[in-house]
Write a protein that holds these residues in place. Structure first.
Motif, PDB file in Angstrom:
ATOM      1  N   LEU A   1       2.271   6.550  -0.079  1.00 13.87           N
ATOM      2  CA  LEU A   1       1.811   5.858  -1.030  1.00 13.87           C
ATOM      3  C   LEU A   1       1.020   4.756  -0.310  1.00 13.87           C
ATOM      4  O   LEU A   1       1.601   4.004   0.265  1.00 13.87           O
ATOM      5  CB  LEU A   1       2.802   5.072  -2.123  1.00 13.87           C
ATOM      6  CG  LEU A   1       2.205   4.140  -3.125  1.00 13.87           C
ATOM      7  CD1 LEU A   1       1.326   4.669  -3.949  1.00 13.87           C
ATOM      8  CD2 LEU A   1       3.240   3.355  -3.766  1.00 13.87           C
ATOM      9  N   VAL A   2      -0.427   4.614  -0.691  1.00 15.29           N
ATOM     10  CA  VAL A   2      -1.286   3.749  -0.376  1.00 15.29           C
ATOM     11  C   VAL A   2      -1.947   2.937  -1.453  1.00 15.29           C
ATOM     12  O   VAL A   2      -2.306   3.752  -2.571  1.00 15.29           O
ATOM     13  CB  VAL A   2      -2.519   4.077   0.673  1.00 15.29           C
ATOM     14  CG1 VAL A   2      -3.399   3.203   1.113  1.00 15.29           C
ATOM     15  CG2 VAL A   2      -1.728   4.846   1.976  1.00 15.29           C
ATOM     16  N   CYS A   3      -1.882   1.427  -1.400  1.00 14.65           N
ATOM     17  CA  CYS A   3      -2.312   0.721  -2.618  1.00 14.65           C
ATOM     18  C   CYS A   3      -3.504   0.147  -2.094  1.00 14.65           C
ATOM     19  O   CYS A   3      -3.462  -0.944  -0.924  1.00 14.65           O
ATOM     20  CB  CYS A   3      -1.179  -0.196  -2.999  1.00 14.65           C
ATOM     21  SG  CYS A   3       0.104   0.759  -3.534  1.00 14.65           S
ATOM     22  N   LEU A   4      -4.435  -0.238  -2.909  1.00 15.84           N
ATOM     23  CA  LEU A   4      -5.730  -1.006  -2.840  1.00 15.84           C
ATOM     24  C   LEU A   4      -5.665  -2.248  -3.422  1.00 15.84           C
ATOM     25  O   LEU A   4      -5.223  -1.949  -4.880  1.00 15.84           O
ATOM     26  CB  LEU A   4      -6.832  -0.476  -2.807  1.00 15.84           C
ATOM     27  CG  LEU A   4      -7.413   0.501  -1.487  1.00 15.84           C
ATOM     28  CD1 LEU A   4      -6.733   1.894  -1.776  1.00 15.84           C
ATOM     29  CD2 LEU A   4      -8.835   0.973  -1.699  1.00 15.84           C
ATOM     30  N   GLY A   5      -5.807  -3.438  -3.218  1.00 20.36           N
ATOM     31  CA  GLY A   5      -5.810  -4.546  -4.056  1.00 20.36           C
ATOM     32  C   GLY A   5      -6.102  -5.902  -3.526  1.00 20.36           C
ATOM     33  O   GLY A   5      -6.487  -5.951  -2.359  1.00 20.36           O
TER      34      GLY A   5
END
Length: 337
Positions: free
Chosen positions: A7-11
């Motif tokens: 899982l990779v999250c951008l924010g």
């Protein structure tokens, strides 16, 4: 060799400065309980005032970063998550790095040396909270930087982006979403706030065709229905959202949280409801981060191949744990089976 994060999250990478305050603090800065706003000039002194005058918790914050920490905690798996965002080069950035590292999240921070690290003042009073965010460096993610760490995107299986990114880094979101859709990965997003739907509709629609899972609460779903002409009924809006044009190889899923009421999942115009376990009110301490944590639990189980029922159960479990603690924080060890 590059690490692989499922899982990779951008924010927006924010440092939450959280403290229990008197109601006078809300009145002094003109904020309402349960509200989340961007800091104006009149709010800027609040961050120093909290640090100087209250016992504060420094917690890695921002919607996607919360989701990332939640999924990492539940997964019990090293290197399960990676987070992409921006920080400054200051004391707050070190607090943020320490907090993320302690959570086991691999952070890929673009550094802006001349801009402060983004912060969020979390004012807590009698189980209610108000958030005041100074985005600062957090809103400065550049496509060139994302491309320089593109191996992080290539080596994941699910990408998640908060809706706030449509106000600051839409090209980064769209390029990631399109790549995921075309390369057998899953792109997911959160609409995040009513103002994103209302004022950043066009940027959001650039990523929409590549998005397989969309998360939002009932107020955001209602706003989406009103803005896009589906009406104000939440169930009907979710149905119509699931039928909007898509380029994904699988049907689009709309996941709607409704507090204590059932969670909705709309797919191909049909809605399924999932029950939410009731937490006694006396156990509820702070609602901050509940929605972000729900998404973290859902995505963790999705990656592990869980059914929708299992994904929702994991999301509900994480949300129930978070609301019994101060800030978006978790117990030492998860007890979810």
């Amino acid at each position: 060799m590059s690490l692989s994060h499922p899982l990779v999250c951008l924010g927006h990478s924010l440092l939450d400065i959280s403290a229990a305050v008197s109601v006078e603090m809300f009145e002094k800065y003109g904020v309402r309980a349960g509200n989340a706003i961007l800091a104006e000039e009149k709010h800027m002194p609040i961050f120093k005032e909290l640090v100087d005058n209250y016992p504060c918790d420094f917690i890695a914050g921002g919607a996607s970063q919360n989701t990332c920490r939640a999924a990492q905690w539940l997964s019990r798996t090293e290197n399960f998550t990676g987070f992409i965002g921006v920080v400054g080069e200051d004391e707050y950035s070190q607090h943020l790095r320490d907090s993320v590292k302690a959570a086991g999240v691999n952070a890929y921070y673009q550094v802006e040396p001349t801009v402060p690290t983004g912060t969020c003042a979390c004012l807590i009073h009698e189980k209610e909270r108000s958030l005041i965010a100074n985005l600062a460096a957090a809103q400065m993610l550049k496509l060139d930087y994302l491309r320089s760490i593109w191996h992080v995107i290539e080596n994941c299986s699910v990408i998640y982006a908060e809706g706030y990114m449509f106000s600051s880094a839409v090209d980064c979101v769209v390029e990631s979403a399109k790549y995921a859709c075309e390369n057998g990965k899953i792109f997911t997003m959160n609409v995040s706030a009513q103002f994103i739907i209302e004022f950043f509709r066009e940027p959001m629609m650039r990523a929409w065709p590549y998005c397989e899972y969309v998360f939002g609460n009932e107020d955001e779903t209602q706003k989406f229905g009103e803005v896009f002409g589906f009406g104000s009924d939440v169930v009907e809006a979710a149905k119509q959202m699931s039928l909007m044009p898509t380029n994904t190889p699988r049907p689009k899923k709309i996941v709607v949280t409704r507090g204590k009421d059932t969670v909705l999942i709309a797919c191909e115009g049909k809605v399924t409801e999932y029950n939410v376990p009731l937490i006694p009110s006396e156990k509820v301490l702070d609602l901050n981060g509940a929605g972000d944590s729900f998404v973290g639990g859902f995505l963790c189980e999705l990656i592990k191949g869980g059914s929708y029922e299992r994904c929702v159960a994991a999301g509900n479990y994480l949300a129930s744990e978070v609301i019994q603690l101060s800030g978006c924080s978790f117990p030492a060890v998860p007890s979810f089976n």
